[in-house]
Design an enzyme around this catalytic site. Structure first.
Site, PDB file in Angstrom:
ATOM      1  N   GLY B  75       0.802  -1.219   0.000  1.00 14.60           N
ATOM      2  CA  GLY B  75       0.000   0.000   0.000  1.00 14.60           C
ATOM      3  C   GLY B  75       0.833   1.267   0.000  1.00 14.60           C
ATOM      4  N   SER B  76       1.901   1.291   0.777  1.00 20.67           N
ATOM      5  CA  SER B  76       2.694   2.521   0.878  1.00 20.67           C
ATOM      6  C   SER B  76       3.324   2.893  -0.463  1.00 20.67           C
ATOM      7  CB  SER B  76       3.795   2.371   1.937  1.00 20.67           C
ATOM      8  OG  SER B  76       3.216   2.312   3.225  1.00 20.67           O
ATOM      9  N   GLN B 184      -7.628  -0.164   3.717  1.00 21.00           N
ATOM     10  CA  GLN B 184      -8.490  -0.741   4.751  1.00 21.00           C
ATOM     11  C   GLN B 184      -9.850  -1.177   4.206  1.00 21.00           C
ATOM     12  OE1 GLN B 184      -7.697  -1.501   7.874  1.00 21.00           O
ATOM     13  NE2 GLN B 184      -5.651  -0.616   7.794  1.00 21.00           N
ATOM     14  N   SER B 204      -3.624  -3.291  -0.520  1.00 18.90           N
ATOM     15  CA  SER B 204      -2.521  -4.091   0.008  1.00 18.90           C
ATOM     16  C   SER B 204      -3.051  -5.459   0.411  1.00 18.90           C
ATOM     17  CB  SER B 204      -1.925  -3.370   1.217  1.00 18.90           C
ATOM     18  OG  SER B 204      -0.925  -4.162   1.803  1.00 18.90           O
ATOM     19  N   THR B 242      11.751  -7.833 -10.811  1.00 19.52           N
ATOM     20  CA  THR B 242      11.075  -9.091 -11.124  1.00 19.52           C
ATOM     21  C   THR B 242       9.780  -9.178 -10.328  1.00 19.52           C
ATOM     22  OG1 THR B 242      13.178 -10.158 -11.579  1.00 19.52           O
ATOM     23  CG2 THR B 242      11.317 -11.609 -11.071  1.00 19.52           C
ATOM     24  N   CYS B 329       3.355   6.227  23.157  1.00 19.60           N
ATOM     25  CA  CYS B 329       4.309   5.178  23.514  1.00 19.60           C
ATOM     26  C   CYS B 329       4.311   4.048  22.517  1.00 19.60           C
ATOM     27  CB  CYS B 329       4.030   4.658  24.903  1.00 19.60           C
ATOM     28  SG  CYS B 329       4.855   5.660  26.137  1.00 19.60           S
TER      29      CYS B 329
END
Lengths: 134, 400
Positions: B75-76, B184, B204, B242, B329
């Site tokens: 996806g990125s 998504q 993706s 490839t 975090c």
């Protein structure tokens, strides 16, 4: 491989000295909620000995574990020994923290210093030797 | 960290396990049929056939033609290539303004930031407290020099589903390219690039039980594709390297399976989602993130005041529950999720977020377990939180 050591997980899951002390004579709070970490340490000091200590922490697992470990390390100790506690010593006692979590141990060190500062202020004492940070 | 070896996986927006069919589809191309599609000999040509067969199948599933699909590493990469394509298209026409939203995936936002440094002007639309933009807001943001509108189909953190077809219509009428990050959405919501007036779309495979490391970019015929990876002539010279034949074949099988089961799964998963939302809403000073109805069937996202998300995840993990959070975090920075900030959650509340993403494999029994352990964990953490104590004592105002 887990994110945290077993020691960290033990102190996170079963934190020692959680809570507050109604008769505390030194209270220190560091961090801020915006950044996701607040630690508050309550000390009861008699004859320059930390006879009791409690903590409250808003934060991640390593913040809670660092608070728990730090309170264990200073309980029953003279105040000047508690002032010598470094964040490295806390992190080592926890068998290490991930690099991006080391600030949690720094916060614990700072919270203890803030609580002792508060005690000194309340009792009109000024520390004899300036604290040198490790 | 799992008790009794049980595992309740509720992080399907992060990734999914491969379906049996997707694994079976890829295996031959890892072993016997390992040919390189660029090779002239029989082994290579068999791989080529499989690759093009999968392209046909995926095109059918998306309402596209095979030639409009380019395979990528995921996806990125597809998002990067889509935005670069639209930017180059715009630049040639002297149009250097882009409209997007404040809560896109970083694959889009960071590429837009880079385009900003390269001279493009970017308008990020407010997504409001409900996590939705309207086609009217998009229309109002389009300027004479706008080349692209990029709005994600469904948000990865809070699951809100945007009115893609309406936005597509607005863009088509305005002569502006429309890109949607459908990572998504694929396999969970209907996609038809024709009916929805989509010019560029990215998916993706590992989000719908396909393998990791493979995705695709749909680029409408007539829009010249920009190249990110230079090299050989694969993918019509627009994406060298490839081809990931096994991955692509498996992605086609996985999407076919997901689309075939979409309606049935949406109903059953949606019911579990609603049980979770109702149950977690009973926790005092909690709030659902994002619109309740216009959301992915499997997304549950909450904020709990007075606690921090990472410690919540650790406690749940000890009970065998795999979840995710938008807390700082877990992000490795001081700031909590940009998505939660974009819908107006204050920092201190956004740190206490929990995302549970369901799938057809989840059960009512698992939902029962979650509804047992999340309130327990929240209470345990609040019990040691100085923030919670101040809120309860009335020294601070509750935000939720």
């Amino acid at each position: 491989m887990a994110l945290y050591s077993e020691k960290v997980m033990d102190h996170f899951t079963h934190p020692r000295n959680v809570g507050s002390l109604p008769d505390a004579n030194g209270i220190g709070e560091v961090g801020n909620a915006r950044c996701g970490d607040i630690m508050k340490i309550y000390l009861k000091i008699e004859n320059d000995i930390i006879v009791d200590v409690k903590f409250e922490t808003f934060g991640c697992g390593s913040a809670i574990a660092s608070s728990s470990m730090a309170t264990e390390m200073i309980k029953g100790k003279p105040v000047d020994q508690a002032l010598e506690l470094t964040n490295q010593a806390i992190a080592e006692a926890l068998d290490g923290l991930p690099a991006h979590k080391l600030h949690c141990s720094v916060l614990a060190e700072e919270a203890i210093r803030a609580a002792i500062d508060d005690y000194n202020k309340r009792s009109g004492k000024t520390p004899e030797t300036p604290v040198i940070k490790g | 960290m799992e008790e009794n070896g049980k595992r309740i996986y509720l992080d399907h927006a992060a990734t999914t396990g491969m379906s049996k069919r997707a694994v079976e589809a890829m295996l031959p191309f890892l072993t016997e049929e390992y040919g390189n599609p660029s090779s002239l000999h029989t082994v290579g040509q068999k791989a080529k056939e499989a690759l093009e067969g999968a392209r046909e199948e995926l095109a059918n599933l998306l309402g596209a033609t095979a030639k409009e699909l380019t395979f990528t590493s995921g996806g990125s990469e597809a998002d990067n290539q889509a935005l670069r394509t639209a930017a180059a298209w715009g630049k040639r026409k002297g149009k250097t303004h882009i409209v997007s939203t404040a809560f896109e995936h970083h694959a889009v936002l960071h590429t837009l930031e880079q385009l900003g440094r390269e001279g493009f002007a970017v308008t990020l639309l407010d997504v409001h407290e409900n996590g939705l933009v309207t086609a009217e807001e998009v229309r109002a943001a389009i300027r004479p020099d706008t080349c692209l509108v990029s709005v994600m189909y469904a948000n990865n953190e809070i699951g809100t589903v945007q009115p893609i077809a309406e936005i597509g219509k607005v863009c088509r009428e305005a002569g502006v390219l429309f890109h949607t990050d459908a990572v998504q959405a694929a396999g969970h919501l209907p996609i038809d690039v024709q009916a929805q007036n989509i010019d560029l779309l990215c998916i993706s495979a590992h989000k719908f039980h396909g393998p990791k490391g493979v995705g695709l970019l749909y680029c409408r015929k007539g829009i010249p594709l920009a190249t990110l990876v230079e090299g050989g002539a694969q993918e019509r010279g627009k994406r060298a390297g490839t081809e990931n034949v096994a991955g692509v074949v498996s992605m086609a099988a996985a999407l076919r399976e997901a689309v075939d089961g979409m309606e049935r799964n949406a109903a059953s998963v949606g019911r579990l989602r609603d049980r979770l939302i109702d149950g977690l809403s009973r926790i005092p000073h909690s709030a659902l993130n994002g619109d309740r109805t216009s959301r992915l069937p499997g997304n549950v996202s909450f904020c709990f005041e007075g606690i921090e998300g990472e410690s919540l995840l650790l406690l749940l993990d000890q009970k065998g529950i795999c979840a995710s959070s938008g807390s700082a975090c877990t992000s490795g920075s001081l700031d909590p999720s940009h998505v939660l900030l974009a819908i107006g959650r204050p920092h201190e509340v956004a740190h206490g977020s929990l995302r549970l993403t369901l799938d057809a494999e989840n059960t009512d029994e698992e939902v029962d377990e979650v509804l047992r352990w999340v309130p327990w964990a929240v209470e345990k953490l609040r019990g040691m939180s100085p923030v919670w104590k101040e809120l309860e004592a009335g020294e601070k105002q509750f935000l939720l």
